[in-house]
Design an enzyme around this catalytic site. Structure first.
Site, PDB file in Angstrom:
ATOM      1  CG  HIS A   1     -43.022  11.793  -7.410  1.00 12.48           C
ATOM      2  ND1 HIS A   1     -42.216  11.108  -7.973  1.00 12.48           N
ATOM      3  CD2 HIS A   1     -42.162  12.310  -6.266  1.00 12.48           C
ATOM      4  CE1 HIS A   1     -40.948  10.778  -7.356  1.00 12.48           C
ATOM      5  NE2 HIS A   1     -41.033  11.490  -6.348  1.00 12.48           N
TER       6      HIS A   1
ATOM      7  CB  CYS B   1     -60.473  31.515  -6.952  1.00  8.96           C
ATOM      8  SG  CYS B   1     -58.848  31.019  -7.165  1.00  8.96           S
TER       9      CYS B   1
ATOM     10  CD  GLU C   1     -32.276  -1.518 -16.338  1.00  7.91           C
ATOM     11  OE1 GLU C   1     -32.250  -2.176 -17.604  1.00  7.91           O
ATOM     12  OE2 GLU C   1     -32.115  -0.213 -16.205  1.00  7.91           O
TER      13      GLU C   1
END
Ligand code: BJW
Ligand code: ZN
Length: 268
Positions: A123, A177, A242
């Protein structure tokens, strides 16, 4: 639990190619909030409110404040015993001619800071930017990332506005840029990088044992990866405080804080 752990340690000692998937739970004990836990809010927002291109287009100042805060938190955090055990395991296995691939959904750099090598970041990274004009990707570890963001990003829910002028937000330094920079992070609705995905699929094909640590297994496509490995008949062990929607797909489940369970599994 002891016998089950013994059985998984035997699997690992016979494995030649181990794949380790991680999510935000692996960094929870370093003080970095998970996404869906109690600390998953910033001001009045949840990550899915801000981690989108739409949110960035609507209010780049607000989104940059959110990420400035996350960069500060992550840079002040230290890798914990789970990050360290993973890095040491990789290092130790490599000296025996075996392979350990680490694939993380995390953007906090803590695996790398613990000494892990060639970490695949599904990610993206808090410490990379991408120019929205020329698409250049750069590493940037400056805190603050630009003067206008200094001391910004406080999580106080009473702060209602964010209005840093556009020209004072981070901009591209490539010649001619000057495009606006965004965090190099995969936001909701965005595709994962093809090259990174193909490296991940290759690791999934090659591995003969797999660990999945500290992820809720609800964000796609990453949520499919460990179940797909398990479908090939490969032993997969889940480490979590869990059960998750994927737990029943795996041969092993070690419940508890990963700073205890992961070193128990990986330390020789
Ligand atoms: C511990 C612990 C301790 C705690 N020890 N354990 C169906 C198929 C395909 C896609 C979709 C779909 N349905 C919806 C989608 C779209 C979406 C998605 O999956 N949404 C879900 C919410 C349902 N996916 C995407 O948009 C992806 N792109 C995509 O699919 O492109 C194609 C497409 C295009 C257009 C439209 C639709 C699809 C991209 C996903 C990118 C995810 N990005 C984020 C945010 C990054 C930005 C940021 O950080 O600011 O990445 S989302 C967020 O979740 C972050 C994480 O990497 C990711 C995973 O979360 P994680 O790590 O699992 O954290 P938690 O909090 O969920 O869980 C923590 C776990 O740790 C818990 O289980 C705890 O119990 C445990 N734990 N302490 C051990 N001490
Ligand atoms: Zn540029």
């Amino acid at each position: 639990m002891q016998n089950v752990m013994k059985s998984f340690r035997e699997v690992l000692s016979n494995a030649k190619n181990v794949l380790i998937f991680t999510g935000s739970g692996v960094s929870a004990e370093s003080g970095i909030p998970t996404f869906r836990g109690a600390g998953g809010f910033w001001r009045k927002y949840q990550a899915q409110d801000l981690a989108t291109l739409r949110a960035f287009k609507e209010n780049p100042s607000l989104v940059w404040e959110f990420y400035e805060h996350r960069r500060v938190i992550a840079s002040q955090a230290q890798p914990n015993k789970a990050h360290e055990a993973i890095a040491e395991f990789q290092n130790h296995y490599c000296t025996q001619g075996k392979k350990v691939t680490i694939v993380t959904q995390n953007i906090d750099n803590l695996h790398q800071r613990a000494g892990a090598k060639d970490v695949i970041e599904l990610h993206g990274s808090l410490y990379k930017t991408r120019c929205i004009k020329c698409k250049d990707i750069s590493v940037n570890e400056n805190i603050p990332i630009c003067p206008a963001l200094e001391e910004k990003g406080l999580p106080d829910p009473n702060i209602m506005i964010s209005d840093i002028p556009l020209d004072q937000l981070p901009h591209c330094e490539k010649e001619n840029c000057n495009g606006l920079l965004r965090p190099h992070i995969v936001w909701f609705g965005e595709n994962l990088d093809k090259h990174i995905l193909s490296k991940t699929y290759e690791a999934m094909e090659e591995c003969d044992a797999c660990l999945i640590i500290g992820t809720s297994s609800i964000v796609y496509p990453a949520a499919m990866f460990a179940p797909q490995v398990a479908e090939r008949g490969i032993p997969v062990a889940e480490f979590n405080i869990e059960e998750t929607p994927a737990t029943r797909r795996f041969q092993y489940h070690f419940q508890g804080p990963c700073t205890y369970t992961v070193p128990e599994a990986l330390t020789p």
